[in-house]
Write an enzyme that holds these catalytic residues in place. Structure first.
Site, PDB file in Angstrom:
ATOM      1  N   LYS A   1       1.048  -1.635  -0.363  1.00 24.25           N
ATOM      2  CA  LYS A   1      -0.244  -0.201  -0.158  1.00 24.25           C
ATOM      3  C   LYS A   1       1.039   1.045   0.028  1.00 24.25           C
ATOM      4  CE  LYS A   1      -0.559   0.274   4.655  1.00 24.25           C
ATOM      5  NZ  LYS A   1      -1.945   0.020   6.334  1.00 24.25           N
TER       6      LYS A   1
ATOM      7  N   TYR B   1      17.128  29.686  11.656  1.00 27.75           N
ATOM      8  CA  TYR B   1      16.045  30.658  11.449  1.00 27.75           C
ATOM      9  C   TYR B   1      15.959  31.288  13.124  1.00 27.75           C
ATOM     10  CZ  TYR B   1      14.333  29.750   7.073  1.00 27.75           C
ATOM     11  OH  TYR B   1      14.268  29.511   5.362  1.00 27.75           O
TER      12      TYR B   1
ATOM     13  N   MET C   1      14.532  23.738   5.800  1.00 30.46           N
ATOM     14  CA  MET C   1      13.547  23.674   4.092  1.00 30.46           C
ATOM     15  C   MET C   1      14.254  22.063   3.105  1.00 30.46           C
ATOM     16  SD  MET C   1      11.025  24.799   1.662  1.00 30.46           S
ATOM     17  CE  MET C   1       9.673  23.950   1.010  1.00 30.46           C
TER      18      MET C   1
END
Length: 365
Positions: free
Chosen positions: A33, A255, A310
């Site tokens: 799956k 950050y 990110m």
């Protein structure tokens, strides 16, 4: 600079399938799956088929059709109940019966399809919740010429060793209902065991198959199972050091100054903290819990990650690390399941998050 890379070892998947087939006498249903646990549905089905597996399970009718279009001579099982009856018939897909009410509602549409009846157990996603409901459903199917070829459940506590021995209780409940059903009816498929249950008990007596997922993809079913010589870790996630920053005490990176150099992070000889910026971040599918507070491997040594962005992560390193050094987030010496045991997230959670669009993906045949 090379892009961050994900390598998937298809030979390891093949060897894992062969091990399971040999241990179960051929009784393996491969759970494929969610795009084959994010390894690529076509790829893993082909590998497992070549290894000898002839039964596949998914929760998506789209994937069930895809498997059938690959191979005519396999059993394809929809684990979720499906009322798209014409599609099930057309593609010869087996599907689950949710409960007694469901079969009564759809009895006129269920002919010509192979069905598997689910026991809800402690998971309770769907399925019959009482012994009387289970047996009445089987009797109802017989009277209405509905073909039930299999019975199944899912052991939701198999990877836990709690003080109440909950897995043993749910297994005992299932074995009782399975025995009663088999005394009255014949089934081609009897499957209850996930990877953890198989690792604990082997294939249960009177069961035709184990229905396994994560062990096929190279992760043990539970912490403590001795996997060496049995299954092989199947993926490698790597990136590169793109810069090494020398930071004085009090200087920060990331950050909102997510990492600040201090006396405990500084090299004792020169009072400098060395941090390596790495070209892989949460946008590439790295879980936040995996990134900060856990380690990566560079030049066969572990270093802690201290900041996440990110497209980048930052590791606290030493003066021996250089630009261009390869950084491993996952490989056989720093495997996915190590971080599962540390609470990062399930094996499948870490794997399924990986971003095939931003990473360079390479399949090793």
């Amino acid at each position: 600079m090379e892009n961050a890379k994900l390598k998937i070892n298809l030979k390891a998947l093949y060897n894992n399938a062969r091990f399971l087939l040999e241990e179960t006498g051929g009784g393996v249903i491969a759970t494929v799956k969610n795009n084959g646990y994010n390894f690529g549905l076509d790829r893993v089905v082909n590998v497992f088929y070549n290894a000898g597996i002839r039964s596949f399970a998914t929760t998506s009718i789209k994937e069930a059709i895809q498997i059938r279009e690959l191979y005519e001579n396999v059993c394809v099982i929809m684990l979720n109940p499906c009322n798209n009856f014409d599609t099930l018939r057309k593609y010869k897909i087996s599907s689950s019966i949710a409960n007694l009410d469901w079969i009564k509602k759809h009895k006129d549409d269920m002919q010509g399809i192979s069905w598997h009846l689910e026991w809800a157990g402690f998971m309770r996603r769907s399925g019959c919740k009482t012994e009387s409901e289970f047996m009445e459903t089987l009797e109802f199917a017989k009277k209405n010429n509905i073909s039930i070829d299999g019975i199944w459940t899912h052991f939701s506590w198999a990877d836990e060793f709690d003080e109440n021995n909950t897995y043993e209780k749910e297994k005992e409940n299932w074995l009782a209902i399975q025995k009663k059903a088999c005394n009255k009816y014949n089934f081609k498929y009897i499957h209850a065991q996930n990877s953890a249950s198989f690792c604990r008990d082997g294939k249960l007596p009177e069961h035709s198959h184990v229905r396994v997922g994560i062990i096929l993809y190279g992760c043990p079913g539970y912490e403590g199972w001795d996997y060496k010589g049995k299954i092989q870790h199947a993926l490698e996630l790597s990136a590169e050091v793109i810069s090494v920053n020398k930071m004085l005490e009090g200087e920060s990176i990331g950050y909102c100054s997510s990492f600040i150099a201090n006396e405990n992070t500084c090299d004792k000889e020169d009072n400098i903290s060395y941090v390596a910026v790495i070209n892989l971040g949460y946008g590439d599918g790295l879980l936040r819990k995996r990134a900060v507070g856990h380690e990566v491997e560079i030049n066969s040594k572990r270093y802690p990650l201290v900041s996440l962005m990110m497209s980048h992560t930052v590791a606290l390193v030493d003066k021996n690390i250089n630009v261009g050094d390869k950084v491993y987030f996952y490989k056989d010496t720093i495997p996915v399941f190590e971080f599962t045991y540390k609470g990062v997230g399930a094996n499948s959670e870490q794997i399924s998050a990986l971003n095939f669009n931003s990473l360079d993906v390479e399949y090793i045949d």
